[in-house]
Each structure stands twice: as structure tokens, then as C-alpha cells.
Design a protein around this motif. Structure first.
Motif, PDB file in Angstrom:
ATOM      1  N   GLN A 122       0.827  -1.205   0.000  1.00  8.77           N
ATOM      2  CA  GLN A 122       0.000   0.000   0.000  1.00  8.77           C
ATOM      3  C   GLN A 122       0.862   1.256   0.000  1.00  8.77           C
ATOM      4  N   GLY A 123       1.897   1.255   0.813  1.00  7.28           N
ATOM      5  CA  GLY A 123       2.787   2.415   0.889  1.00  7.28           C
ATOM      6  C   GLY A 123       3.508   2.666  -0.421  1.00  7.28           C
ATOM      7  N   GLY A 142       2.539   1.621  -3.388  1.00  5.82           N
ATOM      8  CA  GLY A 142       1.523   2.017  -4.368  1.00  5.82           C
ATOM      9  C   GLY A 142       1.151   3.481  -4.235  1.00  5.82           C
ATOM     10  N   LYS A 143       1.051   3.945  -2.993  1.00  4.22           N
ATOM     11  CA  LYS A 143       0.725   5.353  -2.768  1.00  4.22           C
ATOM     12  C   LYS A 143       1.872   6.253  -3.207  1.00  4.22           C
ATOM     13  N   ALA A 144       3.103   5.859  -2.851  1.00  5.52           N
ATOM     14  CA  ALA A 144       4.274   6.660  -3.202  1.00  5.52           C
ATOM     15  C   ALA A 144       4.480   6.745  -4.706  1.00  5.52           C
ATOM     16  N   ASP A 168       2.069   6.329  -6.933  1.00  8.38           N
ATOM     17  CA  ASP A 168       0.781   6.638  -7.554  1.00  8.38           C
ATOM     18  C   ASP A 168       0.297   5.475  -8.417  1.00  8.38           C
ATOM     19  N   LYS A 169       0.277   4.293  -7.799  1.00 11.97           N
ATOM     20  CA  LYS A 169      -0.179   3.069  -8.470  1.00 11.97           C
ATOM     21  C   LYS A 169      -1.373   2.520  -7.686  1.00 11.97           C
ATOM     22  N   PRO A 170      -2.587   2.935  -8.043  1.00 14.06           N
ATOM     23  CA  PRO A 170      -3.777   2.502  -7.310  1.00 14.06           C
ATOM     24  C   PRO A 170      -3.959   0.978  -7.300  1.00 14.06           C
ATOM     25  N   GLN A 219      -1.822  -0.398  -4.579  1.00 11.43           N
ATOM     26  CA  GLN A 219      -2.442  -0.039  -3.301  1.00 11.43           C
ATOM     27  C   GLN A 219      -3.596  -0.990  -2.986  1.00 11.43           C
TER      28      GLN A 219
END
Length: 63
Positions: A21-22, A24-26, A28-30, A33
Motif C-alpha cells: 500500500q505504501g 503504491g501510494k508513493a 501513484d499506483k492505485p 495499493q
């Protein structure tokens, strides 16, 4: 699988899900995430299963 193994696998899945999740957020990969979120929930369910097995075993041992 024993209750301890369920709890250990659950903790590992939960940790890996948090990392995904982290990342993916960093990045920008939903999708990553979402995958991490699902893996985290899987880990929580595995831990709950392990705890349930422990509780059932305690009840059986008392009988």
C-alpha cells in the motif's frame, strides 16, 4: 495448519500488504495499493482464524 502458523502467516501477509500500500501510494499506483489492501485484510483474517483455533482448543481441553 496450526493456530500458530495461521497467526504467523497472517502477520506476514498483513505486513506485506502494508508495504504494498505504501509503495503504491508513493508511486501513484492505485492497483498496487488495492492489492496491498486486499493482502492486509487476508492477513487479518488469517490471524483471526488462528485465534479462533486457539479458543476452540481451549474449550475442547476444558471438556
Amino acid at each position: 495448519m496450526g493456530s500458530t502458523a495461521d497467526k504467523i502467516k497472517g502477520m506476514a501477509n498483513e505486513a506485506a500488504g502494508n508495504v504494498k500500500q505504501g509503495v503504491g501510494k508513493a508511486l501513484d499506483k492505485p492497483g498496487l495499493q488495492a492489492e496491498g489492501f486486499a493482502q492486509e485484510r487476508k492477513g487479518e483474517a488469517q490471524q483471526a482464524l488462528g485465534k479462533t483455533k486457539d479458543a476452540v482448543k481451549k474449550v475442547i481441553d476444558k471438556a
